[in-house]
Design an enzyme around this catalytic site. Structure first.
Site, PDB file in Angstrom:
ATOM      1  N   ASP A   1      39.001  37.658  34.899  1.00 10.32           N
ATOM      2  CA  ASP A   1      38.577  38.746  34.971  1.00 10.32           C
ATOM      3  C   ASP A   1      38.883  39.169  34.111  1.00 10.32           C
ATOM      4  OD1 ASP A   1      37.030  37.915  36.691  1.00 10.32           O
ATOM      5  OD2 ASP A   1      37.761  39.021  38.695  1.00 10.32           O
TER       6      ASP A   1
ATOM      7  N   TYR B   1      48.724  36.278  43.333  1.00 11.01           N
ATOM      8  CA  TYR B   1      48.944  37.059  42.424  1.00 11.01           C
ATOM      9  C   TYR B   1      49.373  38.307  43.489  1.00 11.01           C
ATOM     10  CZ  TYR B   1      44.456  34.634  41.173  1.00 11.01           C
ATOM     11  OH  TYR B   1      43.472  33.519  40.567  1.00 11.01           O
TER      12      TYR B   1
ATOM     13  N   ASP C   1      35.659  46.555  41.850  1.00  9.67           N
ATOM     14  CA  ASP C   1      37.297  46.278  40.741  1.00  9.67           C
ATOM     15  C   ASP C   1      36.565  47.311  40.029  1.00  9.67           C
ATOM     16  OD1 ASP C   1      34.954  45.654  39.008  1.00  9.67           O
ATOM     17  OD2 ASP C   1      36.197  43.691  38.418  1.00  9.67           O
TER      18      ASP C   1
ATOM     19  N   ARG D   1      38.773  39.548  44.229  1.00  8.57           N
ATOM     20  CA  ARG D   1      37.805  40.955  44.324  1.00  8.57           C
ATOM     21  C   ARG D   1      37.447  41.080  45.502  1.00  8.57           C
ATOM     22  NH1 ARG D   1      33.724  41.020  40.767  1.00  8.57           N
ATOM     23  NH2 ARG D   1      34.875  38.744  40.121  1.00  8.57           N
TER      24      ARG D   1
END
Length: 230
Positions: free
Chosen positions: A47, A75, A89, A181
């Site tokens: 993203d 991550y 987000d 997310r």
């Protein structure tokens, strides 16, 4: 920074560190221009508000894109508890607020542990998932609604690395197709207070690691060192 010679046109696997706010396609376009090559693709979209490892494949190695993006991902990042946003987000504004003072560290760690293993996850409407042939984010950005099907993903590790007030830092190892997310949303739902993702860094895809990645400027320097100015 890698010093080994690359044959960019014939085929190379390049590890790049995607800057904040750039789309993955932005980095593909800029890399293609910087290297003056014809064939390039990326293995696994990030993203715009995420940073970290984006793998580029050029030439003959574009055939390996599916193989690479199928590997597990790692991550790190931060969730903000007690608030939600439509995009899960910082792309959209906060649309709800709930108290978090009652939450204990034990409650947070128990909630995280409940996501380990195979789970059903629904991607965000602000995502590239296609609904009736259209990207879901296009539907979302014009105020529309779309029914997005859940899919089975695997969370191999979900570690809370720091808890400061309503800010929770984490490390996640997961399968292809996982939306962090959505994990933020579901973590907030599990705790009953809501949550959104405020920071995300992809640190690994399979055996490829962020610490071995280059910036676009470093890649351009490497190309010039090998081939001379473009």
């Amino acid at each position: 920074m890698h010093e080994a010679p690359y044959d960019f046109e014939a085929g190379a696997i390049l590890l790049l560190d995607k800057p904040l706010t750039w789309t993955s396609f932005d980095l593909v376009k800029k890399t293609k221009f910087a290297l003056k090559i014809k064939k390039i693709g990326h293995a696994g979209t990030l993203d715009p508000l995420a940073t970290g490892l984006l793998i580029m494949c050029t030439g003959k190695f574009t055939k390996r894109i599916e193989e690479i993006q199928a590997q597990e991902k790692e991550y790190t990042g931060t969730f903000v508890l007690g608030h939600t946003t439509p995009s899960f987000d910082l792309e959209t504004e906060i649309d709800s607020t709930s108290p978090t003072d009652h939450l204990t560290e034990e409650m947070l760690r128990e909630a995280a542990a409940s996501f380990l293993g195979e789970i059903d996850q629904t991607p965000p409407i602000y995502s590239a998932v296609k609904v009736n042939g259209e990207r879901a984010y296009n539907i979302a950005r014009r105020g529309g609604e779309a029914e997005i099907k859940s899919k089975c993903i695997t969370i191999k590790a979900f570690d809370l690395t720091a808890i400061e007030g309503n800010q929770v830092s984490f490390r996640v190892v997961c399968s292809k197709g996982t939306y962090i997310r959505s994990l933020a949303r579901d973590f907030g739902v599990k705790l009953g207070c809501g949550a959104y993702l405020s920071k995300l860094v992809r640190t690994r895809i399979g055996d490829y690691r962020l610490e071995d990645a280059m910036s676009l400027d470093q890649l351009q320097e490497l190309r010039e060192k090998q081939l001379g100015p473009a």
